[in-house]
Write a protein that holds these residues in place. Structure first.
Motif, PDB file in Angstrom:
ATOM      1  N   LEU A   9     -10.925  -7.236 -10.952  1.00  0.00           N
ATOM      2  CA  LEU A   9     -10.160  -7.522 -10.534  1.00  0.00           C
ATOM      3  C   LEU A   9      -9.525  -7.462  -9.279  1.00  0.00           C
ATOM      4  CD1 LEU A   9      -8.372  -8.334 -13.601  1.00  0.00           C
ATOM      5  CD2 LEU A   9     -10.705  -9.495 -13.267  1.00  0.00           C
ATOM      6  N   GLY A  10      -9.627  -6.534  -8.616  1.00  0.00           N
ATOM      7  CA  GLY A  10      -9.649  -6.445  -7.276  1.00  0.00           C
ATOM      8  C   GLY A  10      -8.240  -5.994  -7.219  1.00  0.00           C
ATOM      9  N   ILE A  11      -7.423  -5.496  -7.938  1.00  0.00           N
ATOM     10  CA  ILE A  11      -6.339  -5.677  -8.038  1.00  0.00           C
ATOM     11  C   ILE A  11      -5.785  -4.077  -7.736  1.00  0.00           C
ATOM     12  CG2 ILE A  11      -3.775  -5.281  -9.609  1.00  0.00           C
ATOM     13  CD1 ILE A  11      -4.920  -7.713 -11.249  1.00  0.00           C
ATOM     14  N   SER A  12      -4.734  -3.554  -7.010  1.00  0.00           N
ATOM     15  CA  SER A  12      -4.988  -1.822  -6.788  1.00  0.00           C
ATOM     16  C   SER A  12      -3.028  -1.988  -6.682  1.00  0.00           C
ATOM     17  CB  SER A  12      -5.764  -1.674  -5.775  1.00  0.00           C
ATOM     18  OG  SER A  12      -5.481  -1.973  -4.026  1.00  0.00           O
ATOM     19  N   HIS A  13      -2.762  -1.165  -6.739  1.00  0.00           N
ATOM     20  CA  HIS A  13      -1.643  -0.917  -6.302  1.00  0.00           C
ATOM     21  C   HIS A  13      -0.992   0.798  -4.761  1.00  0.00           C
ATOM     22  CE1 HIS A  13      -0.554  -2.550 -10.310  1.00  0.00           C
ATOM     23  NE2 HIS A  13       0.321  -3.281  -9.779  1.00  0.00           N
ATOM     24  N   ILE A  14      -0.341  -0.152  -4.140  1.00  0.00           N
ATOM     25  CA  ILE A  14       0.156   0.685  -2.982  1.00  0.00           C
ATOM     26  C   ILE A  14       1.940   1.999  -3.562  1.00  0.00           C
ATOM     27  CG2 ILE A  14      -1.507   0.361  -2.081  1.00  0.00           C
ATOM     28  CD1 ILE A  14       0.436  -0.490  -0.262  1.00  0.00           C
ATOM     29  N   THR A  15       2.381   2.498  -2.963  1.00  0.00           N
ATOM     30  CA  THR A  15       3.698   2.332  -2.863  1.00  0.00           C
ATOM     31  C   THR A  15       4.125   2.871  -1.482  1.00  0.00           C
ATOM     32  OG1 THR A  15       3.283   3.771  -5.158  1.00  0.00           O
ATOM     33  CG2 THR A  15       5.326   4.632  -3.603  1.00  0.00           C
ATOM     34  N   ILE A  16       5.808   2.585  -1.573  1.00  0.00           N
ATOM     35  CA  ILE A  16       6.130   2.610  -0.083  1.00  0.00           C
ATOM     36  C   ILE A  16       7.093   4.029  -0.349  1.00  0.00           C
ATOM     37  CG2 ILE A  16       7.518   1.853   1.305  1.00  0.00           C
ATOM     38  CD1 ILE A  16       5.340  -0.038   0.862  1.00  0.00           C
ATOM     39  N   ARG A  46      11.819  -1.922   0.090  1.00  0.00           N
ATOM     40  CA  ARG A  46      11.811  -0.727   0.508  1.00  0.00           C
ATOM     41  C   ARG A  46      11.224   0.873   0.098  1.00  0.00           C
ATOM     42  NH1 ARG A  46      16.586  -3.080  -2.909  1.00  0.00           N
ATOM     43  NH2 ARG A  46      15.073  -1.877  -3.840  1.00  0.00           N
ATOM     44  N   GLU A  47      11.903   1.941   0.605  1.00  0.00           N
ATOM     45  CA  GLU A  47      11.346   3.048  -0.183  1.00  0.00           C
ATOM     46  C   GLU A  47      11.183   3.337  -1.038  1.00  0.00           C
ATOM     47  OE1 GLU A  47      12.885   6.662   2.124  1.00  0.00           O
ATOM     48  OE2 GLU A  47      12.677   5.086   3.958  1.00  0.00           O
ATOM     49  N   GLY A  48       9.900   3.919  -2.231  1.00  0.00           N
ATOM     50  CA  GLY A  48       9.821   3.737  -3.466  1.00  0.00           C
ATOM     51  C   GLY A  48       9.349   2.103  -3.835  1.00  0.00           C
ATOM     52  N   ASP A  49       9.110   0.879  -3.585  1.00  0.00           N
ATOM     53  CA  ASP A  49       9.127  -0.492  -4.312  1.00  0.00           C
ATOM     54  C   ASP A  49       6.729   0.306  -4.520  1.00  0.00           C
ATOM     55  OD1 ASP A  49      10.698  -1.942  -3.786  1.00  0.00           O
ATOM     56  OD2 ASP A  49      10.329  -2.968  -2.486  1.00  0.00           O
ATOM     57  N   VAL A  50       7.178  -0.206  -5.499  1.00  0.00           N
ATOM     58  CA  VAL A  50       5.232  -1.116  -4.873  1.00  0.00           C
ATOM     59  C   VAL A  50       4.780  -2.431  -5.028  1.00  0.00           C
ATOM     60  CG1 VAL A  50       3.193  -0.398  -7.313  1.00  0.00           C
ATOM     61  CG2 VAL A  50       5.289   1.179  -7.428  1.00  0.00           C
ATOM     62  N   ILE A  51       3.736  -2.130  -4.467  1.00  0.00           N
ATOM     63  CA  ILE A  51       3.137  -3.050  -3.945  1.00  0.00           C
ATOM     64  C   ILE A  51       2.076  -3.536  -4.811  1.00  0.00           C
ATOM     65  CG2 ILE A  51       2.344  -4.066  -2.017  1.00  0.00           C
ATOM     66  CD1 ILE A  51       4.899  -3.570  -2.216  1.00  0.00           C
ATOM     67  N   LYS A  52       1.654  -4.819  -5.209  1.00  0.00           N
ATOM     68  CA  LYS A  52       0.316  -5.219  -5.406  1.00  0.00           C
ATOM     69  C   LYS A  52      -0.716  -5.451  -4.981  1.00  0.00           C
ATOM     70  CE  LYS A  52      -0.103  -8.498  -8.919  1.00  0.00           C
ATOM     71  NZ  LYS A  52      -0.023  -9.360  -9.986  1.00  0.00           N
ATOM     72  N   ILE A  53      -1.844  -5.523  -4.411  1.00  0.00           N
ATOM     73  CA  ILE A  53      -2.833  -6.291  -3.731  1.00  0.00           C
ATOM     74  C   ILE A  53      -3.711  -6.743  -4.829  1.00  0.00           C
ATOM     75  CG2 ILE A  53      -3.925  -5.726  -2.121  1.00  0.00           C
ATOM     76  CD1 ILE A  53      -2.012  -3.956  -1.081  1.00  0.00           C
ATOM     77  N   ASP A  54      -4.109  -7.927  -4.535  1.00  0.00           N
ATOM     78  CA  ASP A  54      -4.838  -8.559  -5.490  1.00  0.00           C
ATOM     79  C   ASP A  54      -5.355  -9.309  -4.582  1.00  0.00           C
ATOM     80  OD1 ASP A  54      -6.176 -10.143  -7.380  1.00  0.00           O
ATOM     81  OD2 ASP A  54      -5.047 -10.761  -8.289  1.00  0.00           O
ATOM     82  N   VAL A  55      -7.550  -8.846  -4.471  1.00  0.00           N
ATOM     83  CA  VAL A  55      -7.965  -9.104  -3.975  1.00  0.00           C
ATOM     84  C   VAL A  55      -8.966 -10.199  -4.801  1.00  0.00           C
ATOM     85  CG1 VAL A  55      -9.880  -9.057  -1.666  1.00  0.00           C
ATOM     86  CG2 VAL A  55      -8.247  -7.312  -2.177  1.00  0.00           C
ATOM     87  N   GLN A  56      -9.150 -11.573  -4.318  1.00  0.00           N
ATOM     88  CA  GLN A  56     -10.532 -12.423  -5.367  1.00  0.00           C
ATOM     89  C   GLN A  56     -10.906 -13.209  -3.774  1.00  0.00           C
ATOM     90  OE1 GLN A  56     -10.434 -12.266  -8.832  1.00  0.00           O
ATOM     91  NE2 GLN A  56      -8.979 -10.694  -8.973  1.00  0.00           N
TER      92      GLN A  56
END
Length: 94
Positions: A9-16, A46-56
């Motif tokens: 689906l093009g979804i990934s997560h990164i962490t700050i 903020r530090e520790g946040d999880v960011i969802k990246i969705d590429v469609q």
């Protein structure tokens, strides 16, 4: 299998991992880190946040995944609590 579905689906997560000035150090899904401009991330990150990246289909949606951030923080706290429970009481002599 859920992670395979997310990749399709093009979804990934990164962490700050850290923020310094106008730059944020992010941990990518493969465990490597990169420095990204803070302006490229959601406002209020903020530090520790999880960011969802969705590429469609060429569209990119980036948002703070509060639920995943909370889940990871709780997991980390439980692991820390388990380690502390096994620690000896009193002062340590070096």
């Amino acid at each position: 299998m859920a992670s395979e579905q997310h990749e399709e689906l093009g979804i990934s997560h990164i962490t700050i991992d850290g923020i310094e000035g106008q730059m944020a150090r992010v941990e990518l899904p493969d465990g490597t880190t990169q420095d990204w401009r803070l302006s490229s991330l959601p406002k209020g990150v903020r530090e520790g946040d999880v960011i969802k990246i969705d590429v469609q289909g060429g569209d990119v949606d980036i948002e703070i995944d509060h639920e995943e951030t909370d889940r990871r923080l709780a997991l980390g706290q439980r692991q820390l609590d388990r380690l502390n429970a096994k620690a000896p009481d009193g002062d340590l002599d070096l």
